[in-house]
Design a protein around this motif. Sequence first.
Motif, PDB file in Angstrom:
ATOM      1  N   ILE A  17       0.864  -1.175   0.000  1.00 11.89           N
ATOM      2  CA  ILE A  17       0.000   0.000   0.000  1.00 11.89           C
ATOM      3  C   ILE A  17       0.899   1.224   0.000  1.00 11.89           C
ATOM      4  O   ILE A  17       2.084   1.141   0.313  1.00 11.89           O
ATOM      5  CB  ILE A  17      -0.933   0.051   1.237  1.00 11.89           C
ATOM      6  CG1 ILE A  17      -0.111   0.099   2.545  1.00 11.89           C
ATOM      7  CG2 ILE A  17      -1.922  -1.092   1.225  1.00 11.89           C
ATOM      8  CD1 ILE A  17      -0.920   0.398   3.792  1.00 11.89           C
ATOM      9  N   ALA A  39       0.686   4.514   2.128  1.00 14.48           N
ATOM     10  CA  ALA A  39      -0.036   5.062   3.280  1.00 14.48           C
ATOM     11  C   ALA A  39       0.377   6.514   3.485  1.00 14.48           C
ATOM     12  O   ALA A  39       1.567   6.831   3.459  1.00 14.48           O
ATOM     13  CB  ALA A  39       0.266   4.255   4.531  1.00 14.48           C
ATOM     14  N   THR A  57       3.963  10.216   3.116  1.00 14.53           N
ATOM     15  CA  THR A  57       3.539   9.027   2.388  1.00 14.53           C
ATOM     16  C   THR A  57       4.692   8.037   2.303  1.00 14.53           C
ATOM     17  O   THR A  57       5.834   8.425   2.057  1.00 14.53           O
ATOM     18  CB  THR A  57       3.067   9.391   0.968  1.00 14.53           C
ATOM     19  OG1 THR A  57       1.987  10.328   1.074  1.00 14.53           O
ATOM     20  CG2 THR A  57       2.595   8.167   0.203  1.00 14.53           C
ATOM     21  N   THR A  70      -4.634   7.466   5.277  1.00 13.55           N
ATOM     22  CA  THR A  70      -5.183   7.330   3.929  1.00 13.55           C
ATOM     23  C   THR A  70      -4.381   6.260   3.220  1.00 13.55           C
ATOM     24  O   THR A  70      -3.143   6.297   3.224  1.00 13.55           O
ATOM     25  CB  THR A  70      -5.103   8.659   3.158  1.00 13.55           C
ATOM     26  OG1 THR A  70      -5.839   9.646   3.889  1.00 13.55           O
ATOM     27  CG2 THR A  70      -5.681   8.526   1.765  1.00 13.55           C
ATOM     28  N   VAL A  71      -5.079   5.310   2.630  1.00 16.22           N
ATOM     29  CA  VAL A  71      -4.443   4.164   1.989  1.00 16.22           C
ATOM     30  C   VAL A  71      -4.731   4.190   0.499  1.00 16.22           C
ATOM     31  O   VAL A  71      -5.881   4.396   0.092  1.00 16.22           O
ATOM     32  CB  VAL A  71      -4.958   2.840   2.606  1.00 16.22           C
ATOM     33  CG1 VAL A  71      -4.404   1.638   1.867  1.00 16.22           C
ATOM     34  CG2 VAL A  71      -4.631   2.769   4.088  1.00 16.22           C
ATOM     35  N   GLN A 101      -4.337   1.518  -2.492  1.00 16.29           N
ATOM     36  CA  GLN A 101      -4.046   0.101  -2.742  1.00 16.29           C
ATOM     37  C   GLN A 101      -4.690  -0.303  -4.059  1.00 16.29           C
ATOM     38  O   GLN A 101      -5.905  -0.156  -4.238  1.00 16.29           O
ATOM     39  CB  GLN A 101      -4.577  -0.769  -1.610  1.00 16.29           C
ATOM     40  CG  GLN A 101      -4.244  -2.238  -1.771  1.00 16.29           C
ATOM     41  CD  GLN A 101      -4.815  -3.081  -0.656  1.00 16.29           C
ATOM     42  OE1 GLN A 101      -5.890  -2.810  -0.129  1.00 16.29           O
ATOM     43  NE2 GLN A 101      -4.094  -4.129  -0.292  1.00 16.29           N
ATOM     44  N   GLN A 146      -8.399   4.373  -3.272  1.00 15.42           N
ATOM     45  CA  GLN A 146      -7.996   5.173  -2.115  1.00 15.42           C
ATOM     46  C   GLN A 146      -9.106   5.122  -1.075  1.00 15.42           C
ATOM     47  O   GLN A 146     -10.284   5.242  -1.398  1.00 15.42           O
ATOM     48  CB  GLN A 146      -7.736   6.619  -2.520  1.00 15.42           C
ATOM     49  CG  GLN A 146      -7.291   7.484  -1.354  1.00 15.42           C
ATOM     50  CD  GLN A 146      -6.867   8.864  -1.789  1.00 15.42           C
ATOM     51  OE1 GLN A 146      -6.139   9.013  -2.752  1.00 15.42           O
ATOM     52  NE2 GLN A 146      -7.347   9.878  -1.080  1.00 15.42           N
ATOM     53  N   LEU A 162      -4.828  -2.018  10.145  1.00 24.42           N
ATOM     54  CA  LEU A 162      -5.570  -0.992   9.417  1.00 24.42           C
ATOM     55  C   LEU A 162      -6.937  -1.556   9.077  1.00 24.42           C
ATOM     56  O   LEU A 162      -7.046  -2.634   8.490  1.00 24.42           O
ATOM     57  CB  LEU A 162      -4.838  -0.593   8.130  1.00 24.42           C
ATOM     58  CG  LEU A 162      -3.393  -0.106   8.280  1.00 24.42           C
ATOM     59  CD1 LEU A 162      -2.808   0.228   6.919  1.00 24.42           C
ATOM     60  CD2 LEU A 162      -3.311   1.082   9.212  1.00 24.42           C
ATOM     61  N   THR A 168     -10.922  -0.477   7.555  1.00 23.98           N
ATOM     62  CA  THR A 168     -11.769   0.508   6.891  1.00 23.98           C
ATOM     63  C   THR A 168     -13.147   0.512   7.519  1.00 23.98           C
ATOM     64  O   THR A 168     -13.482  -0.362   8.311  1.00 23.98           O
ATOM     65  CB  THR A 168     -11.900   0.195   5.386  1.00 23.98           C
ATOM     66  OG1 THR A 168     -12.500  -1.089   5.257  1.00 23.98           O
ATOM     67  CG2 THR A 168     -10.561   0.219   4.699  1.00 23.98           C
TER      68      THR A 168
END
Length: 169
Positions: free
Chosen positions: A50, A52, A64, A102-103, A105, A109, A153, A155
């Motif tokens: 990822i 991040a 980041t 904030t990811v 992947q 986002q 992590l 969501t």
Amino acid sequence: MNPFQRLARQPKVYQWMLGTGPLVERIDRALRRVSRDRFGALDLAGLPTIRATVPGRKTGLPRTCTLQVIPDGDRLLVVASNWARPDHPAWSANFLAADEVTVNQDGAQFSAAVRLLTGAARDQAWQHILAQWPNYQLAQNKVPTREFRLFELRTGSRGTGDPDRRGRA
């Protein structure tokens, strides 16, 4: 599994990679710059990664970094190994100070609640991590005086509301 991933999984190759962590980081930055952030060194090795972004704990400016992740159901596990260096990576201190990251992947986002894992939750996550990427044990063995920080992590919410959800009292 692609050939780079098979190679990276070899303990002797991974031992070499641990010694060249700064070089791998520079290669990653160069690949990301050339590819307009579409891929980096760990992506070429077929490892789940990822990008991040988290506010810096001192400046508040967005920071980041590229991180290898271990998927585990509806969460991502992140190991602060720092290429088996003696100090925790700077990004992990920023994670400790943050409620959310904030990811990015695979082109998506999203925001994720971040939590330091401790105690039994950490032990269970570490076993899952080693089942997916056993070479983390090689890295941990190189720095026995520092226990790697493990982060979860998730969501969907900012967390449980529990004041200890970041693993702090």
